[in-house]
Design a protein around this motif. Structure first.
Motif, PDB file in Angstrom:
ATOM      1  N   LEU A 502       0.331   2.951  -6.022  1.00 54.58           N
ATOM      2  CA  LEU A 502       1.746   2.610  -6.195  1.00 54.58           C
ATOM      3  C   LEU A 502       2.501   2.591  -4.868  1.00 54.58           C
ATOM      4  O   LEU A 502       3.718   2.386  -4.854  1.00 54.58           O
ATOM      5  CB  LEU A 502       2.404   3.612  -7.159  1.00 54.58           C
ATOM      6  CG  LEU A 502       1.864   3.575  -8.601  1.00 54.58           C
ATOM      7  CD1 LEU A 502       2.384   4.755  -9.397  1.00 54.58           C
ATOM      8  CD2 LEU A 502       2.233   2.257  -9.289  1.00 54.58           C
ATOM      9  N   GLY A 503       1.778   2.827  -3.758  1.00 48.44           N
ATOM     10  CA  GLY A 503       2.418   2.786  -2.447  1.00 48.44           C
ATOM     11  C   GLY A 503       3.204   4.025  -2.085  1.00 48.44           C
ATOM     12  O   GLY A 503       3.972   4.012  -1.126  1.00 48.44           O
ATOM     13  N   ARG A 504       3.028   5.114  -2.819  1.00 47.52           N
ATOM     14  CA  ARG A 504       3.812   6.343  -2.583  1.00 47.52           C
ATOM     15  C   ARG A 504       2.988   7.325  -1.741  1.00 47.52           C
ATOM     16  O   ARG A 504       2.579   8.388  -2.208  1.00 47.52           O
ATOM     17  CB  ARG A 504       4.197   6.978  -3.913  1.00 47.52           C
ATOM     18  CG  ARG A 504       5.017   6.048  -4.811  1.00 47.52           C
ATOM     19  CD  ARG A 504       5.133   6.631  -6.206  1.00 47.52           C
ATOM     20  NE  ARG A 504       5.847   5.737  -7.115  1.00 47.52           N
ATOM     21  CZ  ARG A 504       5.837   5.868  -8.453  1.00 47.52           C
ATOM     22  NH1 ARG A 504       5.159   6.874  -9.006  1.00 47.52           N
ATOM     23  NH2 ARG A 504       6.484   5.010  -9.202  1.00 47.52           N
ATOM     24  N   ARG A 683      -3.495   0.250  -1.835  1.00 49.52           N
ATOM     25  CA  ARG A 683      -2.598  -0.284  -0.825  1.00 49.52           C
ATOM     26  C   ARG A 683      -3.279  -0.670   0.477  1.00 49.52           C
ATOM     27  O   ARG A 683      -3.040  -1.778   0.990  1.00 49.52           O
ATOM     28  CB  ARG A 683      -1.458   0.717  -0.558  1.00 49.52           C
ATOM     29  CG  ARG A 683      -0.400   0.204   0.408  1.00 49.52           C
ATOM     30  CD  ARG A 683       0.252  -1.057  -0.102  1.00 49.52           C
ATOM     31  NE  ARG A 683       1.261  -1.579   0.826  1.00 49.52           N
ATOM     32  CZ  ARG A 683       1.653  -2.841   0.841  1.00 49.52           C
ATOM     33  NH1 ARG A 683       1.144  -3.692  -0.029  1.00 49.52           N
ATOM     34  NH2 ARG A 683       2.567  -3.254   1.696  1.00 49.52           N
ATOM     35  N   PRO A 684      -4.135   0.143   1.068  1.00 48.77           N
ATOM     36  CA  PRO A 684      -4.706  -0.270   2.352  1.00 48.77           C
ATOM     37  C   PRO A 684      -5.467  -1.588   2.265  1.00 48.77           C
ATOM     38  O   PRO A 684      -5.273  -2.477   3.085  1.00 48.77           O
ATOM     39  CB  PRO A 684      -5.636   0.891   2.723  1.00 48.77           C
ATOM     40  CG  PRO A 684      -5.097   2.058   2.002  1.00 48.77           C
ATOM     41  CD  PRO A 684      -4.565   1.503   0.714  1.00 48.77           C
ATOM     42  N   VAL A 685      -6.335  -1.727   1.257  1.00 50.40           N
ATOM     43  CA  VAL A 685      -7.135  -2.947   1.146  1.00 50.40           C
ATOM     44  C   VAL A 685      -6.247  -4.137   0.799  1.00 50.40           C
ATOM     45  O   VAL A 685      -6.389  -5.235   1.353  1.00 50.40           O
ATOM     46  CB  VAL A 685      -8.252  -2.766   0.099  1.00 50.40           C
ATOM     47  CG1 VAL A 685      -8.987  -4.075  -0.144  1.00 50.40           C
ATOM     48  CG2 VAL A 685      -9.232  -1.701   0.566  1.00 50.40           C
ATOM     49  N   GLY A 721       8.440   3.842   2.676  1.00 52.81           N
ATOM     50  CA  GLY A 721       8.270   4.906   3.659  1.00 52.81           C
ATOM     51  C   GLY A 721       6.929   4.869   4.370  1.00 52.81           C
ATOM     52  O   GLY A 721       6.544   5.847   5.020  1.00 52.81           O
ATOM     53  N   ASN A 722       6.221   3.731   4.290  1.00 50.46           N
ATOM     54  CA  ASN A 722       4.920   3.597   4.946  1.00 50.46           C
ATOM     55  C   ASN A 722       5.125   3.009   6.343  1.00 50.46           C
ATOM     56  O   ASN A 722       4.810   1.844   6.621  1.00 50.46           O
ATOM     57  CB  ASN A 722       3.997   2.697   4.110  1.00 50.46           C
ATOM     58  CG  ASN A 722       3.727   3.263   2.737  1.00 50.46           C
ATOM     59  OD1 ASN A 722       3.725   4.480   2.548  1.00 50.46           O
ATOM     60  ND2 ASN A 722       3.518   2.398   1.762  1.00 50.46           N
TER      61      ASN A 722
END
Length: 900
Positions: A502-504, A683-685, A721-722
C-alpha cells in the motif's frame, strides 16, 4: 549434445602447469580429486605433451587387482619368469632392466590411475623405481588417505608434486557451461546445475547433455533456460552413479543411503546405525560432508548424488531404513529440516504418516519455502479439505506458488463446511492457534491481488487481535511453525508486506523496528528477514545511510546454520534491492551471493531478485551493455517461471537499456512485454517497472513526456512519505531538463540521509545557482559514487552551456568527467560532436606527449612518422582547447589538479 566438444576449464591447472610440475619435481606428480573432477582429462593432456620425448607405461590399478600381489604391475610382469615374484628385490631388478631396455634411452614415466588401489607389494616396487630415478610417476587418485604406505611416503618425503582438483566455483562453472553449450545460460539454470553437481565438471557436462536431449534445457530468446526444474538428471547419470555405488561395501552404502534419504542427519544418529569406519571412509572420499554445527550434521556432497540414490532405493528397503533411523535418532536431535525430510521420506516409501506429523511438517516446509512439498504433505491427510490447519498450509503454499484462484477455491470450500476453527470462536489453545494460522493464510491469498489489498489489511487487524491475546494452556515462546511466537513473527512479515504493497513504508518501518527490539524472543532467521524488510523500508523513506549500515551488519551476521537457504537468498535479494534504491550502488554491485551449503528446495528455481538487482544497478548507472548482458538470460528464465513477479521490471529495464543503446524498436518490444507480463503487488518492483518504462523514452525526442512521468512518480511518493524514491525520480527529471523541479529535489533530499542524498542536494543547489563550478563538483561527486549517468549528465550540462565557463580548467575537468563516464557506459557519441572527440590514437599520442616523450620518441614507439605525430598534436590541441604542450598533463588529468 553428446558429440559436442567441451573446452578446457579456464582458471584451472593446464597441461603446461603439469609439465612444469613434472619437470621441477623429484619423481613425478600426484593428481587428486573427486570422481569426475577431471583427473583423467588432465592426465591425457599431460601425456600428449610428453609422449614424443618419453617412454610411457600405463598401469591400471583397480579394486579387483588390489587383492593380488603386484596386481598393478601385471602389464610389466606378464613377460617375466614367475620365479622372480618370490621377493620384491628380484621384481625391482627385473622391472628396472625391462624398462631400461624398452625405453632406449628416453625418460620413463609410469602412469597409474586409481593409485589408491595399488597393493602393498606393487607399491614397494613403484616407490623404489621413483626414488632411484628409474621412472617418473604420474598418479591419480580420489582419496589420498587410501594410498599404500610406500607411495604415500613419496609425497611426504617430497618426491611427488601434488595437484588437487577442487570443485568448480560458480563463476568458473558458468563460464565453462556457456563455452560448452555455445551460448548464454540463465542464472537460475546455472545455479541449479552448480548446486546439483557440487561443481563436479563431469556431472556438469553430463547433466547439461541429458537435459538438452530431454528438452528440459532449451534455448529461449538466445539464452539457455530450464523449462522443467522437475527433471534433475537422466539415465546416463543414474547408470554412472548406480555403478559407483555398486562398488561400495554394504556398510558404506547403508550410511550413504540413510543420509541421502534423510538429506541431513545428526552424526550421532548415523553412528548408531552405521559403523564409524564406514562413515569416516565416505567423509575422507568427499562423498559425505560433516559440518561444524552443534549437533554435528552429515550431508551428501552434492544434490545430484543424493537425488539418484533416493530414486534407486527399492520401496521396501527405504521403509526398513526409515524405521531403523527413527528408532536410532534422539528426539532432541529432531530439528525442523529433519522433521520435514522424514515426513517426505514416509510419503516416498509409503510408510504410514500420522496426520498431525504431516501437518507439522507441512507448516515447516512452507516456512522454509518448500511449498510443493507442503502441498504433498497436506493432501496426504484424509479429509484435509475440512481441516483448518491443513487448509491454512494448503492455501499458503498455493498463494506462494502463484495460484491465488485455486487458494480462494480451497478457502471457499472450507468455509462452506462451517468449521468453528475458521471463526476463531474455539477457546482452547490449539484451536486458537489454528484459527490465527488460517487468518494469516487468508491474508496471504488476499495480498496476491491489487483489488483485495484493503481486505488483506482488514484481515491483518483481525489476526492481530487474535494473537495479542494468549489463551491459557499454551507456550507463548513456541517458535516452531504453528506455535504462538512463530505466528506472531509471521504476522510481522504479513504486516510489513501489506504496508509495503500500500506504499506505507514509514508505518512498516515503525512496526519492524519495534519487533526487532525483542532480541531474546526472535531467532536468527526472523532477524535476517525482518531486518531485510526494515532496510527496504528505510531506503524508500529516506533513511538511506541507516539502510546501508544495517544491510552490511545483516550480511556479516547472517551465516548461520539455523537459517534456511531459501530465507538467505530471499533476504539477500531484498537487501541488494534496498541498496539499489538507497543509491548505494557500489555496495549493491559488490555484494556477494549467499554461500549457504544447502540448496533451495527441489524443483524451486533460485530467487531471481538477487541477480535482477545487479542488472538494474548497471542500467541506472547508464552501463546499458552490462545491464543487457545480465537481463537477457534473466528474462529468458523468467518467461518460463516467475514466482517473484519480476518479469515486468526486468523487461522495463531492458527497454531502457535498449533505448540507451540506440535500439528504439527493441525498446518498444520490451515495453510491450513489460505491460503484458503478469505483475504482483509490491512498491519497489512496481516503482522500478514504472520508472524504467518512463526512462525508456527519456533519451529520445520524448524528453518532456519522460520528465512528466517522473514527476508524477515523485508526486505519489511525496504524498506517501517515500522520500528515497522521490529523490530518485526528481533527480532524473531535473537532469532531463526540468530545472524548475530543482527546489523540490533539494527539499526532498534534505529529508534523506546518505551519500546519494548529499549528491542530490549538491546537484539541486548547483542547478538553482546556475553555477558551472558547482555542477562540475556535483558531477565529480557522482563519478566518485559510480553514478555514471548522473555524472555524465551533470558534466555535459557544463560542456554544452550556451555560455561556456571562463575558467578553462573547469571546462577541461567537465570534459574529462564526461569522457570517463562515456567510456564506462560505452555510450555512442552524438554525430554532431564526433569531430570534437579525441580518437583512441590521438589519446595514445597525447598521453605520451604529456609524460614528456618527444615527437621523435613517440613516432618511433608507435611506428609512425614525426610529421604524423605533429599533425595529431595539432588536432588534439584544438579539441582540448589548449595552446601548448605543457597544458596536456592538466587537460588529460595526469597531474595533481585532476584525475585520469
Amino acid at each position: 549434445m553428446s558429440a559436442r566438444t567441451w573446452p578446457q576449464i579456464s582458471g584451472r591447472t593446464t597441461a603446461e602447469d603439469l609439465v612444469r610440475a613434472l619437470e621441477t619435481s623429484r619423481a613425478g606428480v600426484l593428481i587428486t580429486g573427486a570422481s569426475g573432477s577431471g583427473k583423467s582429462y588432465l592426465t591425457g593432456l599431460l601425456l600428449k605433451e610428453i609422449r614424443d620425448s618419453s617412454f610411457i607405461v600405463v598401469l591400471r590399478a583397480s579394486a579387483g587387482l588390489a587383492g593380488s600381489r603386484y596386481g598393478a604391475l601385471n602389464v610389466l610382469l606378464r613377460d617375466l619368469d614367475s620365479r622372480l615374484l618370490a621377493h620384491p628385490a628380484l621384481v625391482l631388478s627385473a622391472v628396472t632392466d625391462l624398462l631400461a631396455t624398452r625405453a632406449e634411452g628416453k625418460p620413463v614415466y609410469l602412469v597409474i590411475e586409481n593409485a589408491a588401489d595399488v597393493d602393498d607389494f606393487a607399491g614397494v616396487v613403484i616407490s623404489q623405481l621413483a626414488r632411484n630415478g628409474t621412472a617418473g610417476l604420474i598418479l591419480t587418485c580420489t582419496d589420498p588417505q587410501r594410498l599404500c604406505s610406500e607411495i604415500s611416503r613419496l609425497f611426504t618425503d617430497g618426491y611427488l608434486a601434488r595437484i588437487d582438483l577442487e570443485p568448480l566455483q560458480l563463476a568458473d562453472a558458468v563460464s565453462w557451461l556457456e563455452a560448452g553449450l555455445g551460448g548464454r545460460i540463465s542464472a537460475s539454470a546455472a545455479h541449479e546445475f552448480w548446486t546439483a553437481s557440487g561443481g563436479n565438471p563431469h556431472y556438469l557436462k553430463m547433466l547439461a547433455g541429458e537435459l538438452v536431449d530431454s528438452g528440459a534445457l532449451t534455448v529461449r530468446d538466445g539464452v539457455w533456460v530450464l523449462t522443467d526444474t522437475g527433471k534433475p538428471h537422466g539415465p546416463a547419470i543414474t547408470d554412472l552413479i548406480v555403478t559407483r555405488l555398486g562398488k561400495m561395501g554394504r556398510g558404506e552404502r547403508t550410511a550413504l543411503e540413510i543420509t541421502a534419504l534423510a538429506r541431513a542427519v545428526p552424526l550421532e544418529a548415523l553412528l548408531a546405525i552405521a559403523a564409524p569406519d564406514d562413515v569416516d571412509a565416505l567423509e575422507k572420499r568427499g562423498i559425505l560432508v560433516v559440518d561444524d554445527s552443534l549437533p554435528r550434521m552429515v550431508g551428501v556432497q552434492n544434490q545430484l548424488l543424493c537425488d539418484v540414490i533416493r530414486a534407486n532405493i527399492p520401496t521396501g528397503r527405504s521403509s526398513d531404513l526409515r524405521r531403523q533411523f527413527r528408532d536410532a535418532v534422539d528426539p532432541a536431535l529432531m530439528h525442523p529440516a529433519l522433521t520435514v525430510a522424514l515426513a517426505a521420506w514416509a510419503l516416498d516409501c509409503g510408510s504410514p504418516l500420522d496426520p498431525d506429523e504431516a501437518l507439522r511438517a507441512a507448516a515447516i516446509a512452507n516456512a522454509r519455502a518448500d511449498h510443493s512439498l507442503a502441498l504433498r504433505l497436506v493432501r496426504s491427510v484424509p479429509g484435509h479439505q475440512y481441516n483448518a490447519a491443513a487448509v491454512a498450509e494448503e492455501t499458503t503454499a498455493l498463494a506462494a506458488l502463484g495460484a491465488p484462484a485455486e487458494a480462494r477455491a480451497v478457502l471457499e470450500q472450507f468455509h462452506a463446511g462451517g468449521d468453528d476453527a475458521a471463526t476463531g470462536k474455539a477457546e482452547d489453545h490449539a484451536s486458537h492457534l489454528q484459527a490465527a494460522r488460517l487468518a494469516l493464510a487468508e491474508v496471504a491469498v488476499l495480498q496476491a491481488g491489487r483489488d483485495t489489498l484493503d481486505q488483506a489489511a482488514e484481515g491483518l487487524r483481525h489476526a492481530r487481535k487474535m494473537l495479542d491475546r494468549d489463551p491459557p494452556g499454551g507456550n507463548a515462546a513456541d517458535r516452531d511453525p504453528g506455535g504462538l511466537a512463530w505466528l506472531r513473527e509471521q504476522l510481522v512479515f504479513a504486516e510489513a508486506r501489506s504496508a509495503g504493497y500500500l506504499g506505507r513504508y514509514a508505518e512498516a518501518a515503525s512496526q519492524l523496528e519495534e519487533a526487532l527490539q525483542d532480541f531474546e524472543t526472535h531467532g536468527p532467521e526472523f532477524r535476517l528477514l525482518a531486518g531485510s524488510w526494515l532496510c527496504e523500508a528505510w531506503a524508500l523513506t529516506g533513511r538511506q545511510a541507516e539502510a546501508a549500515d544495517m544491510a552490511g551488519q545483516l550480511l556479516a551476521d547472517s551465516r548461520n546454520p539455523r537459517i534456511s537457504a531459501a530465507a538467505a537468498w530471499t533476504a539477500a535479494g531484498r537487501l541488494r534491492m534496498s541498496l539499489l534504491l538507497a543509491g548505494c550502488w557500489d555496495e549493491a554491485a559488490s555484494m556477494e551471493q549467499p554461500h549457504w551449503d544447502s540448496p533451495p528446495p527441489a524443483g524451486q528455481p533460485f530467487p531471481a531478485s538477487f541477480d535482477l538487482a545487479l542488472a538494474l544497478v548497471r542500467c541506472l548507472q547508464g552501463r546499458a551493455h552490462e545491464g543487457m548482458e545480465s537481463l537477457v538470460p534473466l528474462i529468458g528464465q523468467l518467461r518460463v517461471r516467475d514466482d517473484e513477479g519480476l518479469l515486468p521490471a526486468a523487461c522495463a529495464a531492458a527497454a531502457y537499456a535498449s533505448a540507451q543503446l540506440g535500439e528504439p524498436w527493441q525498446a518498444e518490444k520490451f515495453l510491450a512485454d513489460a505491460r503484458s507480463a503478469p505483475a504482483r503487488p509490491g512498491r519497489p518492483v512496481e516503482w522500478l517497472t514504472d520508472c524504467f518504462a518512463v526512462l525508456a523514452g527519456g533519451r529520445t525526442p520524448g524528453h518532456e513526456a519522460a520528465a512528466d512521468g517522473l514527476l508524477r512518480l515523485a508526486d505519489a511518493d511525496h504524498d506517501a512519505g517515500n522520500h528515497g524514491l522521490e529523490i530518485l525520480a526528481l533527480a532524473a527529471a531535473v537532469r532531463l531538463g526540468r530545472s524548475e523541479a530543482a527546489p523540490r529535489l533539494r527539499e526532498a533530499a534534505l529529508k534523506c540521509d546518505g551519500r546519494f542524498a548529499a549528491l542530490c542536494t549538491a546537484y539541486a543547489e548547483a542547478v538553482l545557482a546556475d553555477d558551472p563550478a558547482r555542477l562540475v563538483a556535483a558531477a565529480q561527486l557522482a563519478q566518485d559514487l559510480n553514478h555514471d549517468r548522473f555524472a555524465f549528465d551533470a558534466a555535459e550540462a557544463v560542456v554544452h552551456r550556451a555560455q561556456p565557463p571562463e575558467d578553462r580548467a573547469l571546462l577541461l575537468q567537465a570534459r574529462r568527467i564526461s569522457e570517463t563516464c562515456r567510456h564506462r557506459m560505452r555510450a555512442p557519441q552524438e554525430s554532431a560532436q564526433q569531430e570534437d572527440r579525441i580518437t583512441a590514437r590521438e589519446l595514445e599520442i597525447a598521453s605520451l606527449a604529456a609524460k614528456g616523450h618527444t615527437n621523435k620518441a613517440i613516432a618511433a614507439k608507435l611506428h609512425i612518422s614525426v610529421r604524423t605525430v605533429e599533425g595529431h598534436l595539432y588536432q588534439i590541441y584544438g579539441k582540448l582547447q589548449i595552446m601548448e604542450r605543457s597544458e596536456l598533463p592538466f587537460a588529460l588529468g595526469l597531474v595533481e589538479g585532476g584525475r585520469p
